[in-house]
Design a protein around this motif. Structure first.
Motif, short mmCIF file in Angstrom:
data_model
loop_
_atom_site.label_atom_id
_atom_site.label_comp_id
_atom_site.label_asym_id
_atom_site.label_seq_id
_atom_site.Cartn_x
_atom_site.Cartn_y
_atom_site.Cartn_z
N HIS A 119 1.49 6.59 3.53
CA HIS A 119 0.04 6.75 3.24
C HIS A 119 -0.05 8.29 2.87
O HIS A 119 -1.14 8.90 3.27
CB HIS A 119 -0.87 6.30 4.26
N HIS A 151 -11.05 -0.85 5.99
CA HIS A 151 -9.64 -0.38 6.97
C HIS A 151 -9.96 -1.17 8.40
O HIS A 151 -10.85 -1.11 8.95
CB HIS A 151 -9.63 1.05 7.14
N HIS A 188 0.97 -1.13 0.10
CA HIS A 188 0.17 0.13 0.01
C HIS A 188 0.92 1.19 -0.04
O HIS A 188 0.87 1.86 -0.96
CB HIS A 188 -0.94 -0.06 0.99
N ASP A 200 -15.55 3.38 5.48
CA ASP A 200 -15.14 3.18 6.90
C ASP A 200 -13.98 4.18 7.32
O ASP A 200 -13.87 4.09 8.28
CB ASP A 200 -14.90 1.84 7.09
N TYR A 201 -13.44 4.57 6.27
CA TYR A 201 -12.40 5.47 6.82
C TYR A 201 -12.87 6.82 7.08
O TYR A 201 -12.38 7.73 7.81
CB TYR A 201 -11.71 5.90 5.28
N ASP A 202 -14.15 7.11 7.07
CA ASP A 202 -15.09 8.41 7.63
C ASP A 202 -15.74 7.82 8.79
O ASP A 202 -16.44 7.18 8.77
CB ASP A 202 -15.95 8.81 6.60
N THR A 203 -14.91 8.47 10.06
CA THR A 203 -15.55 7.88 11.16
C THR A 203 -16.90 8.46 11.80
O THR A 203 -17.74 8.21 12.58
CB THR A 203 -14.69 8.45 12.52
N THR A 249 -15.80 -1.56 11.50
CA THR A 249 -15.67 -2.59 10.42
C THR A 249 -15.66 -3.78 11.01
O THR A 249 -15.94 -4.92 10.31
CB THR A 249 -14.42 -1.96 9.64
N TRP A 282 -8.67 -0.45 11.29
CA TRP A 282 -8.55 0.27 12.46
C TRP A 282 -9.88 0.69 12.94
O TRP A 282 -10.13 1.37 14.12
CB TRP A 282 -7.60 1.55 12.17
N ARG A 283 -10.99 0.43 12.17
CA ARG A 283 -12.28 0.90 12.47
C ARG A 283 -12.82 -0.34 13.20
O ARG A 283 -12.99 -1.47 12.78
CB ARG A 283 -13.11 1.21 11.27
N PRO A 335 -2.48 4.99 -2.16
CA PRO A 335 -3.25 5.51 -0.95
C PRO A 335 -4.12 6.48 -1.63
O PRO A 335 -3.65 6.99 -2.90
CB PRO A 335 -2.20 6.35 -0.16
N TYR A 336 -5.60 6.41 -1.31
CA TYR A 336 -6.28 7.32 -1.77
C TYR A 336 -7.00 7.00 -3.23
O TYR A 336 -7.23 7.67 -3.97
CB TYR A 336 -6.11 8.73 -1.60
#
Length: 135
Positions: free
Chosen positions: A5, A98, A1, A71-74, A104, A100-101, A41-42
Motif C-alpha cells: 500500500h 475501508h 490493490h 472513512d480512511y480519515d479517522t 464503516t 478496518w473502520r 493505492p491512493y
C-alpha cells in the motif's frame, strides 16, 4: 490493490512490480482466484502500471464516478461517512470504503438499505465494467 500500500511513484520499477504481483498472489491465496483488476493505492495512477498489469494478466480498474466515504480519515465520524456516500452516488459510481473502520462496518447495513431505496443496483466489478462500456 497492492501488497504494501505504498504510493506507486515512491517505488522502483522492481518494487512496484513486486507490490502488484505479491498483492495479487496474496488475494489469490486467500480466495483461490487471483484478481484480474487492479486498483492502485491512493488512486495514484503511474504510467509503469500499464506494462506491469499487462504482463501479469491484469487490468486497471476504472470507474465513471468515485464516491469517497472519507472513512480512511479517522476524524470523520460515522454519520459523515454515511452522508458523503449517499450524497455522492450517481449512476456508475464506485464506492470507496475501508474494512478496518468500525464506523464503516456499523454504517454499512444502513448505507446499503438507503442506496436500495434510492434505486441503486449493486454490481460486481466485471458487471460494472461491462455496463460502463455499454453506455
Amino acid at each position: 490493490h497492492s501488497f504494501i500500500h505504498a504510493q506507486p511513484a515512491t517505488l522502483s520499477d522492481a518494487e512496484l512490480t513486486d507490490d502488484v504481483v505479491n498483492g495479487a498472489a496474496a488475494i489469490g491465496k486467500i480466495t483461490g482466484t487471483e484478481p484480474k483488476w487492479y486498483w492502485p493505492p491512493y488512486i495514484a495512477l503511474d504510467p509503469r502500471l500499464a506494462d506491469i498489469l499487462s504482463t501479469n494478466g491484469m487490468q486497471m480498474a476504472n470507474c465513471s464516478t468515485l464516491v469517497g466515504s472519507m472513512d480512511y480519515d479517522t476524524t470523520v465520524d460515522a454519520a459523515t461517512i454515511k452522508r458523503l456516500t449517499l450524497e455522492g452516488v450517481k449512476d456508475g459510481s464506485l464506492l470507496l470504503f475501508h474494512e478496518w473502520r468500525n464506523e464503516t462496518l456499523d454504517q454499512m447495513p444502513s448505507i446499503i438499505e438507503e442506496l436500495r431505496k434510492m434505486g441503486c443496483v449493486f454490481l460486481t466489478y466485471d458487471e460494472m465494467d461491462a455496463y460502463l462500456k455499454s453506455r
